[in-house]
Design a protein around this motif. Sequence first.
Motif, PDB file in Angstrom:
ATOM      1  N   CYS A  48     -36.277   8.136   7.377  1.00  0.00           N
ATOM      2  CA  CYS A  48     -35.069   8.141   7.758  1.00  0.00           C
ATOM      3  C   CYS A  48     -33.808   8.309   6.387  1.00  0.00           C
ATOM      4  O   CYS A  48     -33.621   8.552   4.780  1.00  0.00           O
ATOM      5  N   SER A  50     -30.817   6.889   4.996  1.00  0.00           N
ATOM      6  CA  SER A  50     -30.395   6.041   4.950  1.00  0.00           C
ATOM      7  C   SER A  50     -31.206   5.190   3.276  1.00  0.00           C
ATOM      8  O   SER A  50     -30.974   5.485   2.649  1.00  0.00           O
ATOM      9  N   CYS A  51     -33.055   5.250   4.320  1.00  0.00           N
ATOM     10  CA  CYS A  51     -33.165   4.560   2.581  1.00  0.00           C
ATOM     11  C   CYS A  51     -34.531   5.486   2.499  1.00  0.00           C
ATOM     12  O   CYS A  51     -35.031   5.878   1.930  1.00  0.00           O
ATOM     13  N   CYS A  87     -35.533   2.430  12.205  1.00  0.00           N
ATOM     14  CA  CYS A  87     -36.050   2.021  10.531  1.00  0.00           C
ATOM     15  C   CYS A  87     -36.696   0.087  10.828  1.00  0.00           C
ATOM     16  O   CYS A  87     -35.610  -0.595  11.112  1.00  0.00           O
ATOM     17  N   CYS A  92     -33.232  -2.117   4.868  1.00  0.00           N
ATOM     18  CA  CYS A  92     -32.052  -1.212   5.108  1.00  0.00           C
ATOM     19  C   CYS A  92     -30.782  -0.986   6.619  1.00  0.00           C
ATOM     20  O   CYS A  92     -31.810  -1.838   7.738  1.00  0.00           O
TER      21      CYS A  92
HETATM   22 ZN    ZN Z   1     -33.604   3.251   6.706  1.00  0.00          ZN
END
Ligand code: ZN
Length: 449
Positions: A48, A50-51, A87, A92
Amino acid sequence: MSTHDTEINRDATRLLRLEGVSVTKVKDDGAGGSTVYVVTSEDSARACPSCGVFATRLKDYRTTAPRHLSCGGRPVSIRWRKARWHCTEVACARGSFTEAIPQVPARMRTTAALREAAGAAVVDGGRTVVQAGRDLGLSWPIVQHCFEHYAAEVLPEDPPVTEAIGIDETRRGKPVWKQDPDTEKWELVADAWHIGFVDAIGGRGLFGQVEGRNAASVADWLSAQPTAWRERICYVAIDLCSTFRAAIHRALPHARVVVDCFHIVQLAQRHLADLRRRLTWKQHGRRARKGDSIYTVRKLLRRNNEDLTDKQRDLLKAELESMGTYGKQIYAAWQGKELLRDLLGLAVTRRHVTPDPSAISTARHRFFAHVADHAHLPELVTLAETVEQWWDGIETYLTTGITNAASEGNNRLIKLEARNAFGFRNRANQRLRSRCATTRRSRREAHPH
Ligand SMILES: [Zn+2]
């Protein structure tokens, strides 16, 4: 897929320069090209953005067609079937994302290999942005972006260390005049000059360029360079330009100025021509014409002593003497120019071979003594004054053999680059392209492909 198939697949993606995906199928597109179907093979693609946690819940698939290089002389259309993932990380905020690999980052519609090829075509290949775009099927703004990106990667951030640099100025485009509607006077509205800083001895091209023609622009650029680089510079080659000399003394107080002696010889030739014209008017009250002695020898006066045959040398002397006083004065001025050339001719041709200092002082004395004997010739006196004012720089030239020839060579390349591009509108772009053009050869030598 068997291990053997995986191997073949890796080779296929290597051949395509598309790391991170696997080829599943290649089809003839019926128009002379190939359609290559690929799927993601790199695990990290499902991390992912983002995370960073690898996703496990598949959302759906979608197919994209990033533009890519042709392969084996055939255009290649990529069809990349990539997954979209949910996700599921509690902390997140991102709901879902599409796979991305370094070759094709998120939202990119071209592959990294294609963008690199576009940048290299301009920076290393010397193609114009327009040509590269045509070759690779990309638009002008995309190639321009790739070029800037690639140049930033391959051009050294700090100038390479060198013992000697050259500084000189080139005009950027033609001067632009405009008429003031009120006063009806013509004014120079654009007359842009670029000052170039080059490697005078190592052949590593242009280190940088600034706009302007004054001492401040030179000093500012020099002062902005890393201290370690500045400290290593022992010599700075320039033309007879006192503005540059002042700037160098300010920004590089430890460095020695070297005068490019090609320009001193040029100056001597100019003074001789001025004197010849002045005395021709005195003698005839008009310009020289066929039948005049001065007309017969005017071309010989421009030549160097060693390029004249004995017959021509005798003719030069005899014709000028037949003119009387004025002819004798022209002859004396020609001798002065030759004595100066004798002095400059003592310069070392190979570095680190010091010429005989007594030979230099003898030749220098002969030139100045000759001028003193003909102190009634203002052109000769002015020449001697210039030599006197610039003696330090001339002597450094004689003992080091350093010239500003690298600047001249680079200026030719810069003009060629500008001509290929049909002129540059954007000056920053012109400077970047000039740096790429002049450093091309040394970069190629440093990193041969
Ligand atoms: Zn994520």
